[in-house]
Design an enzyme around this catalytic site. Structure first.
Site, PDB file in Angstrom:
ATOM      1  N   LYS A 127      29.622  43.510  62.431  1.00 25.47           N
ATOM      2  CA  LYS A 127      29.085  42.253  62.783  1.00 25.47           C
ATOM      3  C   LYS A 127      28.293  42.302  60.799  1.00 25.47           C
ATOM      4  O   LYS A 127      27.955  41.043  60.119  1.00 25.47           O
ATOM      5  CB  LYS A 127      27.233  42.396  63.053  1.00 25.47           C
ATOM      6  N   THR A 128      26.989  43.543  60.463  1.00 24.81           N
ATOM      7  CA  THR A 128      27.342  43.056  58.637  1.00 24.81           C
ATOM      8  C   THR A 128      28.496  42.776  58.111  1.00 24.81           C
ATOM      9  O   THR A 128      27.872  41.818  57.266  1.00 24.81           O
ATOM     10  CB  THR A 128      26.151  44.537  58.364  1.00 24.81           C
ATOM     11  N   GLU A 171      22.856  37.761  61.662  1.00 23.48           N
ATOM     12  CA  GLU A 171      23.669  38.684  62.520  1.00 23.48           C
ATOM     13  C   GLU A 171      22.924  38.883  63.556  1.00 23.48           C
ATOM     14  O   GLU A 171      22.067  38.952  63.991  1.00 23.48           O
ATOM     15  CB  GLU A 171      23.267  40.261  61.412  1.00 23.48           C
TER      16      GLU A 171
END
Length: 461
Positions: A127-128, A171
């Site tokens: 995600k990051t 995110e």
């Protein structure tokens, strides 16, 4: 969830006073700044002094250390992080006084309703990095996005920015079903794997949560999903509107062609439904990052950005903080740090590191939470056999108490040649003893293992 008479958006207006419990957290700090910028009076509390706490104070935000009902003062609402539970004295105090309590995700959800485009990046891992790639692309397109990332992006010198454009990029975490408070117009699902099993019952329960997340997207929006990940594809089964897929191994709407490497870094063309969209040269390693780039490109395409912005944005992306981040050199060994804390993330990280041609791969790993370590124990053992040297720090508790009686020493006994260190100081000393010229040293984990590597580098000076 507290029983609140008003939706949180009615209280997020200039002049209202919000108390943020756990204000020093990775997504609470940017929330505090965003709300502060919106004209609210912000205060908060955190368990420890930190650079983040000092930064917030420098902005005129009052932060108390420790949790106490007296910290609430005359606040109009309380916003809490996922780590703050009902028994916390500030939450109990707010309930007793009739002060409404909201979840962090509810606040972000209310904020994103002010944007025509809400790009929410979800998945068990990646995600990051993918959110950071999206940020680079939208910045290259001069779209002036608002951004919230669960880590530090060098481009922003932080994990967030407040823009004036029509897009917010977030995110989006599944833990405690947080992302179900969001209002995505574009939802990206990178992968769905067993994790956070202290909250979810099993993989099917996780898939069900991601399904509900995807279903939040309006008919005119886009759901973007990894065709190569069975859990992700299962989670979008039965959605009322079509999904847009990306992938390398399965037929997909967005895919890579002519994939080669230059100095180990991927170079490829991005095709969308058979038409070339962009030519990309990545400056991060690994097949998993090719998939992350495809996901970011698919999101950019869905929101009408040109392929040129994808090319420029990804060319300028050199990684997010704590994502295979080069920290320095110690006695001829290169030291990197990474946030990986799930077996799948470990596998991607360690196999990628192996391909860089180092003399030895030396890994200092800090498991994150007792429940994850216990439920994925055999998977962790399997992956931690990959390095030439494995050093295990004690488990980082995070939000948990060790009711399971588990320790990193239990992992160590199942990994031939592994060394267990009860403190970070001992990890640093062990790294000092084993480091050799040509080694690639990795400090790995979602806790504070990076401190062991930073302490090692200080000894170089």
């Amino acid at each position: 969830m507290m029983n609140n008479p008003l939706p949180i958006r009615d209280l997020l207006v200039p002049g209202k006073r919000a108390h943020l419990a756990g204000i020093g957290g990775v997504s609470m700090c940017p929330l505090a700044e965003v709300l502060h910028g919106m004209g609210l009076q912000i205060q908060g509390s955190d368990m420890n002094e930190s650079d983040t706490v000092e930064h917030l104070r420098s902005l005129g935000i009052s932060v108390a250390v420790g949790h106490n009902a007296d910290n609430l003062g005359d606040c109009d609402l309380v916003i809490r992080s996922a780590a703050i539970h009902d028994g916390n004295p500030e939450i109990a105090g707010a309930v007793a006084r009739g002060i409404p309590v909201y979840e962090r995700a509810q606040a972000w959800g209310a904020i994103m309703q002010h944007y025509p485009n809400a790009l929410c990046v979800s998945g068990t891992h990646g995600k990051t990095t993918t959110t950071s790639m999206c940020t680079h692309i939208f910045m290259a397109a001069q779209a002036d996005p608002t951004v919230m990332i669960g880590g530090t992006l060098p481009l922003l010198r932080s994990g967030y920015r407040v823009g004036k454009g029509d897009t917010i990029i977030l995110e989006s975490c599944e833990y405690c079903n947080s992302f179900l408070s969001f209002f995505p117009t574009v939802a990206v699902i990178l992968n769905v794997e067993p994790d956070h099993l202290d909250f979810f019952k099993d993989l099917q329960d996780i898939e069900h949560s991601f399904h509900k997340f995807a279903a939040l997207v309006p008919p005119a929006g886009s759901v973007i999903v990894n065709a190569d990940n069975p859990g992700a594809m299962e989670s979008v089964e039965g959605l009322p509107h079509p999904v847009f897929t990306f992938g390398l191994d399965h037929p997909a709407d967005c895919t890579a062609a002519n994939l080669t490497e230059e100095d180990g870094r991927p170079v490829f063309d991005i095709f969308i439904r058979g038409k070339k969209y962009a030519h990309v040269t990545l400056h991060v390693y690994g097949r998993h990052n090719v998939l992350n780039a495809l996901a970011a490109a698919a999101a950019a395409h869905a929101l009408g950005l040109p392929g040129r912005a994808v090319e420029e944005g990804l060319a300028a992306f050199a990684g997010a903080g704590r994502r295979f981040e080069h920290k320095g050199t110690y006695h001829g060994a290169e030291l990197y740090d990474d946030y990986a804390h799930h077996p799948d993330e470990l596998h991607a990280l360690l196999t990628t590191a192996r391909e860089l041609g180092c003399k030895r791969l030396v890994v200092a790993f800090q498991p994150h939470t007792y429940s994850r370590t216990a439920k994925l124990f055999d998977r962790f053992v399997e992956e931690l056999k990959l390095p030439d040297v494995t050093i295990l720090a004690e488990i980082f508790a995070a939000r948990e108490q060790n009711t399971l009686g588990i320790s990193s020493a239990d992992l160590c006994r199942n990994i031939p040649g592994a060394v267990y260190c009860s403190t970070l100081e001992k990890v640093t000393e062990q790294l000092r003893q084993v480091a050799q010229p040509g080694d690639l040293i990795l400090t790995v984990g979602a806790g504070d293992i990076y401190r062991a590597g930073e302490a090692l580098l200080r000894q170089e000076k």
